[in-house]
Design a protein around this motif. Structure first.
Motif, PDB file in Angstrom:
ATOM      1  N   VAL A   2      -0.561  26.435  -0.545  1.00  0.00           N
ATOM      2  CA  VAL A   2       0.106  25.138  -0.318  1.00  0.00           C
ATOM      3  C   VAL A   2      -0.925  24.013  -0.317  1.00  0.00           C
ATOM      4  N   SER A   3      -0.671  23.024  -1.175  1.00  0.00           N
ATOM      5  CA  SER A   3      -1.586  21.868  -1.252  1.00  0.00           C
ATOM      6  C   SER A   3      -0.812  20.583  -0.957  1.00  0.00           C
ATOM      7  N   VAL A   4      -1.498  19.677  -0.284  1.00  0.00           N
ATOM      8  CA  VAL A   4      -0.902  18.349  -0.067  1.00  0.00           C
ATOM      9  C   VAL A   4      -1.677  17.372  -0.945  1.00  0.00           C
ATOM     10  N   LEU A   5      -0.936  16.694  -1.831  1.00  0.00           N
ATOM     11  CA  LEU A   5      -1.577  15.814  -2.813  1.00  0.00           C
ATOM     12  C   LEU A   5      -1.139  14.368  -2.636  1.00  0.00           C
ATOM     13  N   LEU A   6      -2.044  13.479  -2.996  1.00  0.00           N
ATOM     14  CA  LEU A   6      -1.704  12.061  -2.982  1.00  0.00           C
ATOM     15  C   LEU A   6      -1.848  11.586  -4.419  1.00  0.00           C
ATOM     16  N   ILE A   7      -0.749  11.032  -4.935  1.00  0.00           N
ATOM     17  CA  ILE A   7      -0.842  10.520  -6.317  1.00  0.00           C
ATOM     18  C   ILE A   7      -0.299   9.100  -6.375  1.00  0.00           C
ATOM     19  N   SER A   8      -0.770   8.381  -7.326  1.00  0.00           N
ATOM     20  CA  SER A   8      -0.326   7.000  -7.479  1.00  0.00           C
ATOM     21  C   SER A   8       1.149   6.975  -7.878  1.00  0.00           C
ATOM     22  N   SER A   9       1.900   6.023  -7.338  1.00  0.00           N
ATOM     23  CA  SER A   9       3.334   5.930  -7.645  1.00  0.00           C
ATOM     24  C   SER A   9       3.562   5.704  -9.131  1.00  0.00           C
ATOM     25  N   LYS A  10       2.622   5.057  -9.772  1.00  0.00           N
ATOM     26  CA  LYS A  10       2.788   4.709 -11.188  1.00  0.00           C
ATOM     27  C   LYS A  10       2.376   5.860 -12.109  1.00  0.00           C
ATOM     28  N   ASP A  11       1.774   6.888 -11.501  1.00  0.00           N
ATOM     29  CA  ASP A  11       1.208   7.952 -12.333  1.00  0.00           C
ATOM     30  C   ASP A  11       2.271   8.977 -12.729  1.00  0.00           C
ATOM     31  N   GLU A  12       3.119   8.579 -13.682  1.00  0.00           N
ATOM     32  CA  GLU A  12       4.216   9.454 -14.114  1.00  0.00           C
ATOM     33  C   GLU A  12       3.672  10.692 -14.822  1.00  0.00           C
ATOM     34  N   GLU A  13       2.557  10.540 -15.478  1.00  0.00           N
ATOM     35  CA  GLU A  13       1.979  11.638 -16.258  1.00  0.00           C
ATOM     36  C   GLU A  13       1.629  12.827 -15.349  1.00  0.00           C
TER      37      GLU A  13
ATOM     38  N   LEU B  19       0.809  -1.208   0.000  1.00  0.00           N
ATOM     39  CA  LEU B  19       0.000   0.000   0.000  1.00  0.00           C
ATOM     40  C   LEU B  19       0.847   1.264   0.000  1.00  0.00           C
ATOM     41  N   LYS B  20       1.882   1.237   0.849  1.00  0.00           N
ATOM     42  CA  LYS B  20       2.709   2.451   0.965  1.00  0.00           C
ATOM     43  C   LYS B  20       3.514   2.700  -0.299  1.00  0.00           C
ATOM     44  N   SER B  21       3.797   1.612  -1.001  1.00  0.00           N
ATOM     45  CA  SER B  21       4.561   1.821  -2.226  1.00  0.00           C
ATOM     46  C   SER B  21       3.648   2.239  -3.387  1.00  0.00           C
ATOM     47  N   GLN B  22       2.364   2.173  -3.174  1.00  0.00           N
ATOM     48  CA  GLN B  22       1.422   2.504  -4.251  1.00  0.00           C
ATOM     49  C   GLN B  22       1.172   4.009  -4.403  1.00  0.00           C
ATOM     50  N   TYR B  23       1.494   4.767  -3.337  1.00  0.00           N
ATOM     51  CA  TYR B  23       1.160   6.194  -3.361  1.00  0.00           C
ATOM     52  C   TYR B  23       2.359   7.083  -2.994  1.00  0.00           C
ATOM     53  N   HIS B  24       2.305   8.287  -3.451  1.00  0.00           N
ATOM     54  CA  HIS B  24       3.258   9.319  -3.023  1.00  0.00           C
ATOM     55  C   HIS B  24       2.468  10.487  -2.463  1.00  0.00           C
TER      56      HIS B  24
ATOM     57  N   ALA C 195       4.199  22.583 -14.543  1.00  0.00           N
ATOM     58  CA  ALA C 195       3.494  23.768 -14.001  1.00  0.00           C
ATOM     59  C   ALA C 195       4.423  24.625 -13.135  1.00  0.00           C
ATOM     60  N   GLU C 196       5.678  24.205 -13.006  1.00  0.00           N
ATOM     61  CA  GLU C 196       6.742  24.920 -12.262  1.00  0.00           C
ATOM     62  C   GLU C 196       6.301  25.364 -10.869  1.00  0.00           C
ATOM     63  N   PRO C 197       6.150  24.417  -9.946  1.00  0.00           N
ATOM     64  CA  PRO C 197       5.755  24.777  -8.567  1.00  0.00           C
ATOM     65  C   PRO C 197       6.857  25.543  -7.844  1.00  0.00           C
ATOM     66  N   ILE C 198       6.478  26.446  -6.958  1.00  0.00           N
ATOM     67  CA  ILE C 198       7.507  27.164  -6.190  1.00  0.00           C
ATOM     68  C   ILE C 198       7.932  26.329  -4.979  1.00  0.00           C
ATOM     69  N   LEU C 199       7.106  25.307  -4.638  1.00  0.00           N
ATOM     70  CA  LEU C 199       7.480  24.366  -3.575  1.00  0.00           C
ATOM     71  C   LEU C 199       7.117  22.954  -4.046  1.00  0.00           C
ATOM     72  N   TYR C 200       8.031  22.030  -3.878  1.00  0.00           N
ATOM     73  CA  TYR C 200       7.748  20.630  -4.202  1.00  0.00           C
ATOM     74  C   TYR C 200       8.481  19.786  -3.164  1.00  0.00           C
ATOM     75  N   GLU C 201       7.751  19.087  -2.352  1.00  0.00           N
ATOM     76  CA  GLU C 201       8.395  18.315  -1.281  1.00  0.00           C
ATOM     77  C   GLU C 201       7.640  16.996  -1.087  1.00  0.00           C
ATOM     78  N   GLU C 202       8.382  15.917  -0.968  1.00  0.00           N
ATOM     79  CA  GLU C 202       7.738  14.627  -0.725  1.00  0.00           C
ATOM     80  C   GLU C 202       7.579  14.437   0.793  1.00  0.00           C
ATOM     81  N   LEU C 203       6.383  14.046   1.220  1.00  0.00           N
ATOM     82  CA  LEU C 203       6.119  13.890   2.659  1.00  0.00           C
ATOM     83  C   LEU C 203       5.945  12.403   3.005  1.00  0.00           C
ATOM     84  N   PRO C 204       6.218  12.054   4.280  1.00  0.00           N
ATOM     85  CA  PRO C 204       5.978  10.640   4.652  1.00  0.00           C
ATOM     86  C   PRO C 204       4.477  10.310   4.593  1.00  0.00           C
TER      87      PRO C 204
END
Lengths: 292, 326
Positions: free
Chosen positions: A246-257, A214-219, A265-274
């Motif tokens: 500031v938005s917190v998003l959940l996307i599928s790990s496979k969703d490269e698109e 499950l944890k590997s399925q999402y970012h 879209a050139e975000p001014i902040l991009y950070e991966e969260l646990p």
């Protein structure tokens, strides 16, 4: 293996459980989660052989718990209340458990009492609520049963004893050949230890999830843009929260698109969260399950 | 069949009441024998002729459970309450059912524990009572008693009562309802017929209910606690076995989710919902009519009876509804 096959249960004409199927493998921690009233305790009480199911079957190592109750030598149920033990002294309960469980390990039991600074004498009723909860876990794991069923083991306890209990469960599972089934409505507690999650919703198994998978399925990512969150990104992801830009998003790990769209879209902040279990439930179940 | 762990558990929770039962039997036999011997001695010295007439009754009463028998039944109700009902009030019931024992093993241990406590306490006390008299100058009086009947008939009476109490324990959902139902049902059959007979008498009918000896003597279990009545030991033994089988069956089938409620079996609710108000109404009518003068007219008697009947029915219906919702 504990196998729950098509179990339904009605109490006072209310259908508490509806055709529940799942299994508990050896050496795993299975979390049964659901809102209050979802049927978690009823399910554990049926597995422990306390309640008869209205239909369906419970087997432990292919033996029916109701037809061959001896098989419960391998199943210990720890309810959310320790009332049943309160009249016993430590010595009495040890003697009692030795008579019940052929594999009761007295040495391990006393080692644990020492580790958690319990006295070795006296009545259980004089322990604090947290001590009673911890004591019943020590007792359950000392039986060397293959399966331990825990009903809301940390309910109503303070943070320190809660941490102690969760750590104890995790250690006991890693050290001994035991499987644990924990019912809880606290996702934050389960995510640290559970391998397998069974989600109960209105008496039915809503979903069964493997934690690793499950944890590997999402970012989970935190992003901010010059303007608002672009609509095409919003449409393709699960927005967990939005504070200002500031938005917190959940996307599928496979969703490269979608990842590419965010980069473009050139975000001014991009950070991966646990990632937490709660995030996944929000994504999968629309937050319907979560109860704080 | 009887795991040691279950014996340990029953002993832990029921030892005080078990000891209480033993004390009651001791009071009823050796202690009362010792005290009676003094009275008999005095009576013999001071009123020799009267004593000659009374000796037969005095020695038979000594071996008859009588008052202490009723007290013993009261303690037995408590004992069965501790064995079955108290568990259902607490989490101990869940704890028990989760252990690796079958319900048959659990029931058999409880049943055997109570039966052994009852029969051993009774037998020991009876024997000691016998020895106290045998050692005294009243040894010859023992010939006036059929000792075999004096021992076995009350024992059979206690057996049938104990088995019946276990049956009620298996049906009731918790200790308070168990004690209440035990007391009511020990007298129910005869009590109900008495109420019915009063009803018929007030309405000018003659149902001849009191002529049903089988019900008022053979099935009135307390009659076996009096050794001076003519009793057939087969009846309590037979019914004791029937009640035991039913108790085992009900314990085996009882749905644990109803523990803590008034009854374990919801199928019995309609029976109680109708039965309790009807019995209460009959009793209400009887109580109210007892306060009007004996020589009142028949019309007045019937009217007052029905007022009591309906008032009692209304309140008992309210109470029953609440009880069954418990």
């Amino acid at each position: 293996m504990i196998r729950v096959s098509g179990v339904s249960k009605s109490i006072h004409k209310n259908r508490i459980l509806k055709n529940v199927h799942f299994s508990v493998r050896s050496g795993t921690i299975t979390g049964v989660v659901g809102r209050n009233g979802a049927g978690k305790t009823t399910l554990l009480r049926i597995i422990a052989g306390i309640l008869y199911p209205s239909s369906g079957e419970i087997t432990v190592n292919d033996q029916n718990v109701f037809k061959q109750p001896d098989v419960k030598q391998n199943v210990v149920f720890v309810p959310d209340s320790t009332d049943a033990l309160r009249t016993y002294s430590i010595k009495e309960i040890v003697k009692f458990y030795e008579e019940i469980y052929d594999t009761f390990d007295q040495e391990y039991f006393y080692q644990l009492l020492e580790k958690f600074k319990f006295t070795k004498q006296g009545k259980i009723k004089y322990f604090s609520k947290g001590q009673k909860a911890l004591f019943s876990l020590i007792l359950a794991f000392s039986t060397n049963a293959k399966y331990v069923l825990l009903d809301e083991p940390t309910d109503g306890l303070d943070v320190i004893i809660k941490k102690q209990i969760l750590q104890f469960i995790a250690e006991a599972v890693s050290e001994r050949d035991v499987s644990v089934v924990i019912s809880s409505h606290r996702l934050d507690e389960l995510e640290k230890m559970a391998d397998h999650i069974v989600v109960l919703k209105q008496g039915k198994v809503d979903s069964e999830l493997e934690m690793e998978e499950l944890k590997s399925q999402y970012h989970k990512i935190q992003v901010a843009f010059e303007g608002k969150l672009p609509q095409h990104i919003r449409d393709r992801s699960e927005v967990l929260s939005e504070t200002g830009r500031v938005s917190v998003l959940l996307i599928s790990s496979k969703d490269e698109e979608t990842k590419k769209m965010i980069e473009d879209a050139e975000p001014i902040l991009y950070e991966e969260l646990p990632l937490s279990l709660e995030d996944i439930f929000v994504a999968k179940l629309g937050g319907d399950l979560y109860v704080s | 069949m009887f795991p040691k762990a279950l014996w340990m558990k029953e002993w832990k929770h029921s030892k005080v009441v078990s000891f209480g039962l033993f004390v009651v039997f001791m009071l009823g036999y050796p202690i009362s024998a010792g005290l009676n011997i003094d009275s008999w001695r005095m009576m013999k010295e001071q009123r020799g002729g009267f004593w000659e007439e009374q000796a037969y009754y005095a020695i038979n009463e000594q071996f008859s459970p009588g008052f202490y028998g009723y007290i013993a039944v009261g303690v037995m109700i408590l004992l069965v309450g501790f064995l079955i009902g108290l568990e259902k009030n607490t989490k101990r019931h869940d704890f028990m059912m989760a252990l690796p024992f079958s319900r048959t093993q659990i029931f058999a241990t409880k049943y055997a524990f109570g039966l052994i406590v009852m029969s051993l306490s009774y037998s020991l006390s009876f024997t000691l009572g016998y020895l106290v008299i045998y050692q005294s100058e009243f040894r010859d009086l023992i010939d006036l008693v059929n000792i075999t009947d004096a021992f076995f008939i009350p024992l059979a009476g206690y057996f049938v009562i104990y088995s019946f109490l276990m049956l009620i324990g298996a049906i009731a959902g918790e200790i308070k309802s168990q004690i209440l139902l035990s007391i009511i049902f020990l007298f129910f059959l005869q009590g109900f017929l008495v109420l019915l007979s009063m009803f018929s008498e007030i309405h000018g009918l003659n149902l001849q209910i009191f002529e049903l000896d089988f019900i008022f003597e053979d099935l009135f279990w307390f009659s076996y606690l009096n050794i001076m009545t003519d009793s057939n030991i087969v009846i309590p033994l037979l019914f004791g076995i029937i009640f035991t089988a039913l108790a085992w069956f009900c314990y085996q089938r009882s749905p644990s989710e109803h523990s803590g409620e008034f009854l374990m079996f919801r199928q019995l609710h309609p029976l109680f919902a109708v039965g309790i108000p009807i019995c209460s109404a009959l009793l209400g009518g009887l109580i109210v009519i007892s306060v009007i003068p004996y020589n009142s007219g028949e019309g007045l008697k019937i009217m007052v009876y029905w007022i009591g009947f309906l008032v009692a029915m209304f309140f008992s219906w309210k109470v029953t509804k609440r009880l069954l919702r418990m």
